[in-house]
Write a protein that holds these residues in place. Structure first.
Motif, PDB file in Angstrom:
ATOM      1  N   THR A   1       0.854  -1.177   0.000  1.00  0.00           N
ATOM      2  CA  THR A   1       0.000   0.000   0.000  1.00  0.00           C
ATOM      3  C   THR A   1       0.895   1.233   0.000  1.00  0.00           C
ATOM      4  O   THR A   1       2.117   1.109   0.095  1.00  0.00           O
ATOM      5  CB  THR A   1      -0.888   0.010   1.255  1.00  0.00           C
ATOM      6  OG1 THR A   1      -0.033  -0.062   2.413  1.00  0.00           O
ATOM      7  CG2 THR A   1      -1.850  -1.176   1.266  1.00  0.00           C
ATOM      8  N   SER A   2       0.312   2.416  -0.050  1.00  0.00           N
ATOM      9  CA  SER A   2       1.141   3.622  -0.101  1.00  0.00           C
ATOM     10  C   SER A   2       2.053   3.726   1.114  1.00  0.00           C
ATOM     11  O   SER A   2       3.253   4.011   0.984  1.00  0.00           O
ATOM     12  CB  SER A   2       0.259   4.868  -0.218  1.00  0.00           C
ATOM     13  OG  SER A   2      -0.638   4.956   0.877  1.00  0.00           O
TER      14      SER A   2
ATOM     15  N   HIS B   1      -2.013  -4.776  -4.784  1.00  0.00           N
ATOM     16  CA  HIS B   1      -3.333  -4.979  -5.381  1.00  0.00           C
ATOM     17  C   HIS B   1      -3.207  -5.105  -6.903  1.00  0.00           C
ATOM     18  O   HIS B   1      -2.326  -4.501  -7.513  1.00  0.00           O
ATOM     19  CB  HIS B   1      -4.243  -3.793  -5.025  1.00  0.00           C
ATOM     20  CG  HIS B   1      -5.686  -4.024  -5.292  1.00  0.00           C
ATOM     21  ND1 HIS B   1      -6.245  -3.882  -6.545  1.00  0.00           N
ATOM     22  CD2 HIS B   1      -6.701  -4.384  -4.472  1.00  0.00           C
ATOM     23  CE1 HIS B   1      -7.533  -4.138  -6.486  1.00  0.00           C
ATOM     24  NE2 HIS B   1      -7.841  -4.451  -5.228  1.00  0.00           N
ATOM     25  N   ILE B   2      -4.109  -5.843  -7.520  1.00  0.00           N
ATOM     26  CA  ILE B   2      -4.024  -6.091  -8.964  1.00  0.00           C
ATOM     27  C   ILE B   2      -4.219  -4.826  -9.798  1.00  0.00           C
ATOM     28  O   ILE B   2      -3.844  -4.789 -10.973  1.00  0.00           O
ATOM     29  CB  ILE B   2      -5.045  -7.162  -9.414  1.00  0.00           C
ATOM     30  CG1 ILE B   2      -6.470  -6.745  -9.034  1.00  0.00           C
ATOM     31  CG2 ILE B   2      -4.682  -8.524  -8.831  1.00  0.00           C
ATOM     32  CD1 ILE B   2      -7.546  -7.674  -9.601  1.00  0.00           C
ATOM     33  N   THR B   3      -4.786  -3.773  -9.219  1.00  0.00           N
ATOM     34  CA  THR B   3      -5.049  -2.552  -9.988  1.00  0.00           C
ATOM     35  C   THR B   3      -4.085  -1.417  -9.658  1.00  0.00           C
ATOM     36  O   THR B   3      -4.325  -0.269 -10.044  1.00  0.00           O
ATOM     37  CB  THR B   3      -6.489  -2.057  -9.745  1.00  0.00           C
ATOM     38  OG1 THR B   3      -6.646  -1.700  -8.362  1.00  0.00           O
ATOM     39  CG2 THR B   3      -7.503  -3.123 -10.115  1.00  0.00           C
ATOM     40  N   GLN B   4      -3.014  -1.695  -8.946  1.00  0.00           N
ATOM     41  CA  GLN B   4      -2.073  -0.629  -8.599  1.00  0.00           C
ATOM     42  C   GLN B   4      -0.657  -1.161  -8.564  1.00  0.00           C
ATOM     43  O   GLN B   4      -0.424  -2.374  -8.511  1.00  0.00           O
ATOM     44  CB  GLN B   4      -2.425  -0.022  -7.235  1.00  0.00           C
ATOM     45  CG  GLN B   4      -2.251  -0.969  -6.060  1.00  0.00           C
ATOM     46  CD  GLN B   4      -2.721  -0.383  -4.736  1.00  0.00           C
ATOM     47  OE1 GLN B   4      -3.688   0.347  -4.690  1.00  0.00           O
ATOM     48  NE2 GLN B   4      -2.025  -0.720  -3.668  1.00  0.00           N
ATOM     49  N   ASN B   5       0.310  -0.246  -8.580  1.00  0.00           N
ATOM     50  CA  ASN B   5       1.717  -0.618  -8.448  1.00  0.00           C
ATOM     51  C   ASN B   5       2.492   0.543  -7.821  1.00  0.00           C
ATOM     52  O   ASN B   5       3.142   1.312  -8.516  1.00  0.00           O
ATOM     53  CB  ASN B   5       2.320  -0.984  -9.807  1.00  0.00           C
ATOM     54  CG  ASN B   5       3.605  -1.776  -9.658  1.00  0.00           C
ATOM     55  OD1 ASN B   5       3.814  -2.436  -8.639  1.00  0.00           O
ATOM     56  ND2 ASN B   5       4.468  -1.726 -10.653  1.00  0.00           N
ATOM     57  N   PRO B   6       2.423   0.676  -6.490  1.00  0.00           N
ATOM     58  CA  PRO B   6       3.108   1.791  -5.818  1.00  0.00           C
ATOM     59  C   PRO B   6       4.628   1.682  -5.924  1.00  0.00           C
ATOM     60  O   PRO B   6       5.191   0.590  -5.866  1.00  0.00           O
ATOM     61  CB  PRO B   6       2.667   1.647  -4.351  1.00  0.00           C
ATOM     62  CG  PRO B   6       1.529   0.683  -4.365  1.00  0.00           C
ATOM     63  CD  PRO B   6       1.715  -0.186  -5.543  1.00  0.00           C
ATOM     64  N   VAL B   7       5.263   2.836  -6.062  1.00  0.00           N
ATOM     65  CA  VAL B   7       6.729   2.912  -6.063  1.00  0.00           C
ATOM     66  C   VAL B   7       7.140   4.080  -5.177  1.00  0.00           C
ATOM     67  O   VAL B   7       6.580   5.169  -5.284  1.00  0.00           O
ATOM     68  CB  VAL B   7       7.306   3.132  -7.478  1.00  0.00           C
ATOM     69  CG1 VAL B   7       8.833   3.061  -7.446  1.00  0.00           C
ATOM     70  CG2 VAL B   7       6.748   2.116  -8.448  1.00  0.00           C
ATOM     71  N   ALA B   8       8.102   3.859  -4.300  1.00  0.00           N
ATOM     72  CA  ALA B   8       8.603   4.921  -3.420  1.00  0.00           C
ATOM     73  C   ALA B   8      10.119   4.962  -3.479  1.00  0.00           C
ATOM     74  O   ALA B   8      10.776   3.940  -3.694  1.00  0.00           O
ATOM     75  CB  ALA B   8       8.143   4.699  -1.981  1.00  0.00           C
ATOM     76  N   VAL B   9      10.658   6.164  -3.289  1.00  0.00           N
ATOM     77  CA  VAL B   9      12.109   6.359  -3.242  1.00  0.00           C
ATOM     78  C   VAL B   9      12.448   7.108  -1.962  1.00  0.00           C
ATOM     79  O   VAL B   9      11.836   8.131  -1.648  1.00  0.00           O
ATOM     80  CB  VAL B   9      12.611   7.163  -4.470  1.00  0.00           C
ATOM     81  CG1 VAL B   9      14.100   7.483  -4.318  1.00  0.00           C
ATOM     82  CG2 VAL B   9      12.362   6.385  -5.753  1.00  0.00           C
ATOM     83  N   ASN B  10      13.408   6.575  -1.207  1.00  0.00           N
ATOM     84  CA  ASN B  10      13.915   7.239  -0.010  1.00  0.00           C
ATOM     85  C   ASN B  10      15.435   7.252  -0.112  1.00  0.00           C
ATOM     86  O   ASN B  10      16.040   6.245  -0.485  1.00  0.00           O
ATOM     87  CB  ASN B  10      13.470   6.508   1.260  1.00  0.00           C
ATOM     88  CG  ASN B  10      13.848   7.247   2.526  1.00  0.00           C
ATOM     89  OD1 ASN B  10      14.909   7.014   3.086  1.00  0.00           O
ATOM     90  ND2 ASN B  10      12.985   8.135   2.966  1.00  0.00           N
TER      91      ASN B  10
END
Length: 299
Positions: free
Chosen positions: A203-204, A267-276
Motif C-alpha cells: 500500500t502507499s 493490489h491487482i489494480t495498482q503498483n506503488p513505487v517509493a524512493v527514499n
C-alpha cells in the motif's frame, strides 16, 4: 514453545544501549560505507569530484581520531527492533527505555536536538517528542535475543522522498522512469554520493516504509535475495551513476553508492513505487542483547 521472561534489569541495559547506539551512529561510519566511498574515490578521474571524495574520507578520519560527529545534523532518531519470539517482553516498557536512552544521549553527550513540533516548531532539546523517536518492531521466530538498529535520519536526505501510485499498465518501464526522475529531482540536495532505497508494491504507507528500510538498514555491498530484484538493483544503480550528478552535485562518476530495493505483493489494480534517499554518511549502529544483558555492538 518455551519463553524467556525478561528481567526488569534488562530494560536498564536497553536504555543504556539505545543511548550508546545513537552516539555511535553519529560518529562511527560502518565499514561497508567507508569502503564504498574509497572505491568511488579510486575510480574517479575528474579533479573536482575526486577532491570532494578525498575531503569526505578525511572527515571520517577526523571523526575517528577526535571522536566528533560526522555531520552536525543529528537527524530524526529511528530504531528498528527485532524481538526473539521466545522473549516474554513488556513492549511499552521497551519503548520507554528506547525513548529514555535517546533523551540521555542528547542531554548527556550533549547532542543538538533536531526534533520539533510540526506547527509550533518548539524543540524540547531531547531529540524526542510525540511519536518520535520512530520505533519499528519486528519479531524473529525461535529467537531469544533483542536486536536494535539505530539510524539518525538527516533532513537533507529525508526531504528527498518520493511516492507514486503507478497503474499496472505502466509496467516496469514506468517504475524505472519514476526512480530515475526522482533521483534527478533530488539532485545535490541529499549530499551525494547517496544511498537510494526503493520500495515496490504494498500500500502507499507500506511502500514508503519499504523504501526507507532499503535505504537505511541494508549493507551497501548487499544484493536482494530475489535474483530478479537483484538484477534490477544493479541495472538502476548503473543508470543512476550515468546521470553525472556526482559527489555533492558537482559532477563525477559516482552519484549513488548503492541502490537497494525491498518489495511486497500489492493490489491487482495498482503498483506503488517509493524512493527514499540516505546521504553519503550512511550512518547506522546495531546491537544485540541476550537475555543475560550481554551487549554486542556492530553495524
Amino acid at each position: 514453545m518455551k519463553t524467556v521472561t525478561v528481567d526488569y534489569g534488562l530494560y536498564s541495559v536497553i536504555e543504556e544501549t539505545a543511548k550508546s547506539l545513537y552516539i555511535k551512529a553519529l560518529k562511527d561510519l560502518p565499514p561497508d560505507v567507508r569502503q564504498a566511498l574509497q572505491n568511488a574515490y579510486e575510480i574517479e578521474e575528474e579533479e573536482n569530484p575526486k577532491k570532494i571524495l578525498s575531503t569526505m574520507l578525511e572527515a571520517i578520519k577526523i571523526s575517528d581520531n577526535k571522536q566528533c560527529l560526522l555531520c552536525q545534523d543529528t537527524g530524526i532518531p529511528l530504531y528498528f527492533i527485532k524481538i526473539g519470539s521466545r522473549l516474554n517482553i513488556d513492549i511499552p516498557r521497551l519503548q520507554k527505555a528506547i525513548i529514555r536512552g535517546t533523551e540521555r544521549a542528547t542531554v548527556e553527550h550533549p547532542l543538538r536536538s533536531s526534533v520539533c513540533h510540526p506547527i509550533k516548531r518548539t524543540n524540547h532539546q531531547t531529540s524526542t517528542g510525540y511519536r518520535i523517536p520512530l520505533i519499528n518492531l519486528d519479531f524473529v521466530e525461535d529467537g531469544d535475543n533483542l536486536e536494535i538498529l539505530m539510524v539518525p535520519k538527516g533532513s537533507g536526505s529525508e526531504n528527498m522522498s518520493f511516492l507514486k501510485m503507478l497503474i499496472p499498465a505502466e509496467g516496469i518501464r514506468g517504475v524505472k522512469k519514476f526512480i530515475i526522475d526522482s533521483v534527478l529531482e533530488a539532485g545535490a540536495n541529499p549530499c551525494p554520493p547517496f544511498v537510494i532505497g526503493v520500495g515496490l508494491g504494498g500500500t502507499s504507507d507500506l511502500c514508503v516504509k519499504l523504501a526507507k528500510l532499503a535505504a537505511v538498514t541494508r549493507p551497501l555491498d548487499s544484493r536482494h535475495e530475489d535474483p530478479d530484484i537483484a538484477a534490477l538493483e544493479e541495472e538502476l544503480l548503473e543508470a543512476v551513476n550515468q546521470l553525472g550528478i556526482g559527489p555533492m552535485g558537482l559532477g563525477g562518476k559516482t552519484t549513488a553508492l548503492a541502490l537497494n530495493i525491498e518489495y511486497a505483493y500489492t493490489h491487482i489494480t495498482q503498483n506503488p513505487v517509493a524512493v527514499n534517499i540516505q546521504c553519503w554518511p550512511a550512518r547506522r549502529a546495531r546491537a544485540k542483547i541476550d537475555v543475560n544483558g550481554k551487549v554486542e555492538f556492530g553495524y
